[in-house]
Design an enzyme around this catalytic site. Structure first.
Site, PDB file in Angstrom:
ATOM      1  N   ALA A 139      -7.052   4.285  -5.508  1.00 37.50           N
ATOM      2  CA  ALA A 139      -7.064   3.117  -5.219  1.00 37.50           C
ATOM      3  C   ALA A 139      -7.424   2.269  -4.035  1.00 37.50           C
ATOM      4  O   ALA A 139      -7.466   1.300  -3.997  1.00 37.50           O
ATOM      5  CB  ALA A 139      -5.704   1.786  -6.131  1.00 37.50           C
ATOM      6  N   ASP A 140      -6.459   2.840  -2.786  1.00 28.67           N
ATOM      7  CA  ASP A 140      -6.850   2.798  -1.468  1.00 28.67           C
ATOM      8  C   ASP A 140      -8.511   3.090  -1.763  1.00 28.67           C
ATOM      9  O   ASP A 140      -8.745   2.414  -0.691  1.00 28.67           O
ATOM     10  CB  ASP A 140      -5.951   3.423  -1.087  1.00 28.67           C
ATOM     11  CG  ASP A 140      -6.504   5.010  -1.204  1.00 28.67           C
ATOM     12  OD1 ASP A 140      -6.635   5.698  -2.018  1.00 28.67           O
ATOM     13  OD2 ASP A 140      -6.338   6.414  -0.151  1.00 28.67           O
ATOM     14  N   ARG A 141      -9.744   3.470  -2.135  1.00 23.38           N
ATOM     15  CA  ARG A 141     -10.316   3.856  -1.600  1.00 23.38           C
ATOM     16  C   ARG A 141     -11.288   3.017  -2.286  1.00 23.38           C
ATOM     17  O   ARG A 141     -12.096   2.073  -1.948  1.00 23.38           O
ATOM     18  CB  ARG A 141     -11.139   5.284  -2.411  1.00 23.38           C
ATOM     19  CG  ARG A 141      -9.642   6.327  -1.900  1.00 23.38           C
ATOM     20  CD  ARG A 141     -11.494   7.614  -2.521  1.00 23.38           C
ATOM     21  NE  ARG A 141     -12.238   8.109  -1.735  1.00 23.38           N
ATOM     22  CZ  ARG A 141     -12.860   9.362  -1.639  1.00 23.38           C
ATOM     23  NH1 ARG A 141     -12.188  10.404  -3.242  1.00 23.38           N
ATOM     24  NH2 ARG A 141     -13.677   9.142  -1.374  1.00 23.38           N
TER      25      ARG A 141
ATOM     26  N   THR B 294      -1.992  27.371  25.245  1.00 24.76           N
ATOM     27  CA  THR B 294      -1.874  26.941  24.112  1.00 24.76           C
ATOM     28  C   THR B 294      -2.207  25.715  23.177  1.00 24.76           C
ATOM     29  O   THR B 294      -2.869  25.462  22.976  1.00 24.76           O
ATOM     30  CB  THR B 294      -0.927  27.824  23.187  1.00 24.76           C
ATOM     31  OG1 THR B 294      -0.923  29.100  23.463  1.00 24.76           O
ATOM     32  CG2 THR B 294      -0.565  27.795  21.625  1.00 24.76           C
TER      33      THR B 294
ATOM     34  N   ASP C  13       1.357  -0.963  -0.216  1.00 26.27           N
ATOM     35  CA  ASP C  13       0.538   0.050  -0.173  1.00 26.27           C
ATOM     36  C   ASP C  13       1.098   0.760   0.023  1.00 26.27           C
ATOM     37  O   ASP C  13       1.076   1.464   0.700  1.00 26.27           O
ATOM     38  CB  ASP C  13      -0.747   0.369   1.402  1.00 26.27           C
ATOM     39  CG  ASP C  13      -1.881   1.392   1.320  1.00 26.27           C
ATOM     40  OD1 ASP C  13      -1.882   1.863   0.317  1.00 26.27           O
ATOM     41  OD2 ASP C  13      -2.318   1.362   2.516  1.00 26.27           O
ATOM     42  N   ILE C  14       1.057   1.545  -1.260  1.00 24.75           N
ATOM     43  CA  ILE C  14       1.701   3.109  -1.247  1.00 24.75           C
ATOM     44  C   ILE C  14       1.102   4.413  -1.306  1.00 24.75           C
ATOM     45  O   ILE C  14       0.546   4.680  -1.902  1.00 24.75           O
ATOM     46  CB  ILE C  14       2.407   3.155  -2.860  1.00 24.75           C
ATOM     47  CG1 ILE C  14       2.960   2.078  -3.015  1.00 24.75           C
ATOM     48  CG2 ILE C  14       3.866   4.584  -2.788  1.00 24.75           C
ATOM     49  CD1 ILE C  14       4.049   2.075  -4.648  1.00 24.75           C
ATOM     50  N   GLY C  15       1.368   4.724   0.268  1.00 25.62           N
ATOM     51  CA  GLY C  15       0.572   6.047   0.698  1.00 25.62           C
ATOM     52  C   GLY C  15       1.645   7.623   0.330  1.00 25.62           C
ATOM     53  O   GLY C  15       3.136   7.421   0.393  1.00 25.62           O
ATOM     54  N   ASN C  16       0.525   8.587   1.087  1.00 21.97           N
ATOM     55  CA  ASN C  16       1.866   9.841   1.051  1.00 21.97           C
ATOM     56  C   ASN C  16       2.929   9.532   1.607  1.00 21.97           C
ATOM     57  O   ASN C  16       2.911  10.644   1.489  1.00 21.97           O
ATOM     58  CB  ASN C  16       0.548  10.765   0.515  1.00 21.97           C
ATOM     59  CG  ASN C  16      -0.219  10.687  -0.696  1.00 21.97           C
ATOM     60  OD1 ASN C  16      -0.301  10.957  -1.729  1.00 21.97           O
ATOM     61  ND2 ASN C  16      -1.882  11.059  -0.630  1.00 21.97           N
ATOM     62  N   THR C  17       2.005   9.698   3.401  1.00 25.26           N
ATOM     63  CA  THR C  17       3.205   9.558   4.056  1.00 25.26           C
ATOM     64  C   THR C  17       4.405   7.843   4.140  1.00 25.26           C
ATOM     65  O   THR C  17       5.762   8.171   4.727  1.00 25.26           O
ATOM     66  CB  THR C  17       2.424   9.197   5.698  1.00 25.26           C
ATOM     67  OG1 THR C  17       1.770  11.006   5.276  1.00 25.26           O
ATOM     68  CG2 THR C  17       3.098   9.993   6.832  1.00 25.26           C
TER      69      THR C  17
END
Length: 253
Positions: free
Chosen positions: A103-105, A179, A6-10
């Site tokens: 593809a992940d979807r 904060t 699974d090649i994701g953005n992160t």
């Protein structure tokens, strides 16, 4: 053994399956500037010892898709399968441009379809938080894309002069008294509220209740601030969906 990628953005996630059992899982950082030799060395170190006879790749990073397919095919002397809209899975991508559906979807929707959990809304919390909506007829009809928790935190830090960069963690109070607690409330609780509100709107458009499935790195944290019923928090849902897609692709050949 089957290698699921699974090649994701992160991150790039590697799942090693023996029959239908996930034997091991590895993650490495997604780096588009690295070449094939780098990934060949990394993959060999991580999964080279396994007797891999098949592989399926799910990618949302076009720059790496064919590079990593070539790397894996070379290491194991196989022909990897690419998960995309052309695979015959029995689900319909009922969108204006099915070729643009990630593809992940597709993997997420196919998981719900194969597990008889329709209609369903799969909320995937990664770099982006996405909703994948599949109706009772097994039709992917679209969804939602919004910035994930990490992107929201990073944006506050980069686009303001005084707000610090903090770790994503539990928000103990809604009304922050410093904060950090203010940021955590706004980002973590605010993200949960956005998800809960959008779930209600999506179900209204579906015109019936849906199974709600959460996955992704921040799913367990976010679920703590959502009042409605969640039918499953499944960390490896996408990976399982990819594996199921591989099995279905073999049947369809």
């Amino acid at each position: 053994m089957l290698l699921v990628i699974d090649i994701g953005n992160t991150n790039i996630t590697l799942g090693v399956y023996e029959k239908r059992e996930l034997k091991n899982i590895f993650r490495i950082k997604t780096e588009t500037h690295k070449n094939a030799d780098f990934y060949k060395s990394s993959f060999t170190d991580l999964v080279g010892q396994y007797d891999i006879s098949g592989c399926i790749i799910c990618s949302v990073v076009d720059e790496l898709t064919l590079i990593l397919k070539s790397v894996v095919d070379g290491i194991f002397n196989i022909n990897s399968t690419l998960l995309d809209y052309t695979l015959e899975l029995g689900i319909t991508l009922k969108t204006d441009k099915p070729e643009t559906v990630g593809a992940d979807r597709i993997a997420n929707v196919f998981y719900a379809y194969k597990n008889n959990m329709l209609p369903a809304i799969i909320v995937d919390m990664g770099t982006a938080t996405t909703f994948d909506v599949v109706n009772r007829n097994g039709e992917f009809i679209g969804g939602v894309i919004m910035p994930g928790l990490g992107l929201q935190m990073e944006s506050l830090f980069l686009k303001t002069s005084k707000l610090p960069q903090i770790d994503i963690k539990e928000s103990n109070i809604a009304i922050g008294n410093d904060t950090e607690s203010c940021i955590l409330s706004g980002v973590v609780r605010g993200h949960a509220c956005a998800i809960e509100g959008l779930l209600a709107q999506c179900e209204s458009e579906l015109k019936e209740p849906a199974k709600i499935l959460f996955t992704g790195g921040h799913s367990s944290l976010t679920a703590k601030y959502i009042q409605r019923k969640i039918d499953g928090i499944i960390p490896n849902l996408t990976l399982e969906g990819i594996r199921l897609a591989y099995e279905q692709a073999l049947i369809s050949r």
